[in-house]
Design a protein around this motif. Sequence first.
Motif, short mmCIF file in Angstrom:
data_model
loop_
_atom_site.label_atom_id
_atom_site.label_comp_id
_atom_site.label_asym_id
_atom_site.label_seq_id
_atom_site.Cartn_x
_atom_site.Cartn_y
_atom_site.Cartn_z
N UNK A 78 0.47 -0.90 -0.24
CA UNK A 78 0.21 0.45 0.14
C UNK A 78 1.17 1.38 0.13
N UNK A 79 2.16 1.26 1.35
CA UNK A 79 3.30 2.26 0.87
C UNK A 79 3.58 2.25 -0.70
N UNK A 80 3.84 1.40 -1.00
CA UNK A 80 4.58 1.81 -2.93
C UNK A 80 3.94 2.40 -3.68
N UNK A 81 2.65 1.59 -3.41
CA UNK A 81 1.33 2.20 -4.24
C UNK A 81 0.91 3.69 -4.58
N UNK A 82 0.51 4.12 -3.05
CA UNK A 82 0.13 5.19 -2.41
C UNK A 82 0.66 6.49 -3.13
N UNK A 83 0.65 7.46 -1.88
CA UNK A 83 0.35 8.63 -2.68
C UNK A 83 1.45 9.53 -1.83
N UNK A 84 2.18 9.05 -1.64
CA UNK A 84 3.77 8.36 -0.54
C UNK A 84 4.75 8.67 -1.90
N UNK A 85 4.77 7.00 -1.87
CA UNK A 85 5.98 6.16 -2.96
C UNK A 85 5.17 7.15 -4.60
N UNK A 86 4.16 7.00 -4.69
CA UNK A 86 3.72 7.00 -5.63
C UNK A 86 4.56 6.03 -6.86
N UNK A 87 4.42 4.66 -5.96
CA UNK A 87 5.83 3.49 -7.47
C UNK A 87 4.71 2.75 -7.20
N UNK A 88 5.38 1.64 -7.35
CA UNK A 88 4.77 0.17 -8.33
C UNK A 88 5.19 -1.07 -8.18
N UNK A 112 10.02 7.75 -7.26
CA UNK A 112 10.43 8.67 -8.44
C UNK A 112 11.74 9.95 -8.65
N UNK A 113 13.09 9.97 -8.24
CA UNK A 113 13.16 10.65 -8.83
C UNK A 113 13.70 11.78 -10.32
N UNK A 114 14.27 13.08 -10.71
CA UNK A 114 13.90 13.86 -11.77
C UNK A 114 14.97 12.73 -13.32
N UNK A 115 15.94 11.95 -12.79
CA UNK A 115 16.31 11.81 -13.23
C UNK A 115 15.95 10.44 -14.05
N UNK A 116 14.59 9.77 -13.44
CA UNK A 116 14.50 8.39 -13.90
C UNK A 116 14.38 7.74 -13.20
N UNK A 117 15.33 7.27 -12.46
CA UNK A 117 15.56 6.33 -11.49
C UNK A 117 14.17 6.22 -10.03
N UNK A 118 14.55 5.73 -9.23
CA UNK A 118 13.53 5.81 -7.59
C UNK A 118 14.81 5.66 -6.69
N UNK A 119 14.17 6.28 -5.83
CA UNK A 119 14.37 6.14 -4.84
C UNK A 119 14.53 4.33 -3.44
N UNK A 120 13.27 4.56 -3.85
CA UNK A 120 12.87 2.74 -3.32
C UNK A 120 12.85 2.07 -4.37
N UNK A 121 13.45 0.70 -4.30
CA UNK A 121 13.85 0.14 -5.57
C UNK A 121 14.28 -1.51 -5.32
N UNK A 122 13.55 -2.03 -4.85
CA UNK A 122 13.17 -3.26 -3.80
C UNK A 122 13.39 -4.49 -4.64
N UNK A 123 13.77 -5.73 -4.59
CA UNK A 123 12.99 -6.49 -5.78
C UNK A 123 13.54 -7.61 -4.72
N UNK A 124 12.32 -8.84 -4.69
CA UNK A 124 12.60 -10.30 -4.07
C UNK A 124 12.24 -11.23 -4.56
N UNK A 125 13.00 -12.08 -4.77
CA UNK A 125 12.89 -13.71 -5.05
C UNK A 125 13.29 -14.62 -5.42
N UNK A 126 12.88 -16.10 -5.55
CA UNK A 126 13.61 -17.16 -5.31
C UNK A 126 13.00 -17.74 -4.04
N UNK A 127 12.02 -17.11 -3.14
CA UNK A 127 12.03 -17.73 -2.00
C UNK A 127 12.33 -19.40 -1.75
N UNK A 128 12.99 -19.74 -0.20
CA UNK A 128 13.13 -20.48 0.01
C UNK A 128 12.81 -21.11 1.33
N UNK A 129 11.29 -22.29 1.75
CA UNK A 129 11.57 -22.53 3.02
C UNK A 129 12.30 -23.62 3.09
N UNK A 130 12.78 -23.57 4.49
CA UNK A 130 13.22 -24.81 5.11
C UNK A 130 13.38 -24.90 6.55
#
Length: 489
Positions: free
Chosen positions: A50-60, A105-123
């Motif tokens: 909700x934070x990422x897609x909300x009015x503050x971060x305006x992300x996706x 999003x920054x002026x140069x098109x990058x993002x201050x918030x940039x996070x990828x979570x992948x390949x989850x493993x349960x042990x």
Amino acid sequence: MPSPRSTRALAVALLAVLLGALLPAATAQAASRTVQGGRLDWGIKASFQSYVTGPIAKGRWTLTGGAATVGGSQFRFHSATGFYDPDSGAFTAGFLGGVHFTGHEKADGGHELDLTISRPTIRISGGSGMLHADMVSKERGTGKVSSRSQVPLARLGLGGIDMKGGSTPVALTGVPTTLTSEGASAFAGYYTEGTPLDPISLSVDTRGAADPKPSAPDNKKDEGERKGKAEKRGKEKAGRFEDAAVDWGVRRTFREYVTGSIGQGKWTLADGAEDGGALFRFPQGQGTYDAKKETLDAEFGGSIRFTGAHGLDLGFAAVTVVVAKGEGTLSADVTSGGKTAEDVPIVTFEAEDFAPKDGLAALTEAPATLTAEGSRAFGSMYRAGTAMDPVSLAVAVDEKARLPALPDLGSEPTAAAEPTRKAAEEPSAAPAAASSGSGPGAGTWAAVGGGALLLLGAVAAFLLLRRRSAQPAPEAADASAAPDSPQAS
């Protein structure tokens, strides 16, 4: 009267025979099983979404590696691999797919918030469990990017869950997760250690480690296959093919609408269609393909029907694909409101490079756009020109070529595969696989139980012989009898 030495020898021999008969059965039952296929559903943290897609971060967020969504807020990871030991309860399952979050999003098109979570493993081992994942994150403030493999991201709340004795599938539902210190660091400092994350649910198929023995060669069958291949080669020379598949997820937000709180519905696959989580596969493709012109005219098997509240009832069947001049069109028979329209062009997609490589002509996630006819098929829910889910297409133009694998979601979880609640004083649940009478655990406990009775009998006989032969003094007899008494055992 037998001597103490001969008595001990007899007892040892008897115990050896009993244990020799008992241990092979237990060892065979305790063999690890291979995890092959399944899904993991996890929202990571709903408030973070909700934070990422909300009015503050305006992300996706975007999905990677074939990950999908289920319901309104969970991500589905697929194609589980690993092992499961029903004797010890040890369990490891790694899943494919990832989620990429961006925001601020920054002026140069990058993002201050940039996070990828992948390949989850349960042990899981010894009553404790951990969720690991690959994480790429940008540190807040400094912008420093870190990439870490299989970070111990979250602890699993496994209180009262018994992983022993199961067969297949192994399923867990609503297991609590808590952020670790390593996870907090990899999470770019957005949350602190101990923060509750969303619960996980998983279901995986398991199979025995031993492969089936190869059968004797069937000469008649081999001859028939050779003739079939020769006929197929003749058709290929004429541009004919009989092994192709088209993958299309329709539209992610439409799937979420169907299964969400508004649609309250589902989809049903038939006629050989397959569910890959983020997409549907229409298989058994056949038709004609011209490698020089890069043109295709094909029809596919499989059908899908979406149903739900507010009169939702939409079906696609008899899917066809035509490719010419660098563009493809996916059409289908559309059923809506009890009426069927045949061969309706639903989406168009890019097909610039459709030349065969290693015997396979393929397009991977080609961007797709809704047609005017497709818009009407959706009841004008989407306008013509709306971006729909991409189209993937694979055509085997050589007999040795193999179509790309579909994400493996494993067997559909059933009520029997869900954890069963224990007594009221134990609020946690055990996997239903642990209570499966057909699983290897059931045979193990039966063998151990029967062997234990025999073993107790052997011990009793040994003690009886020992007492008869040794004849201790009354004081010694009173002292030595205590450990063997029912009250002390």
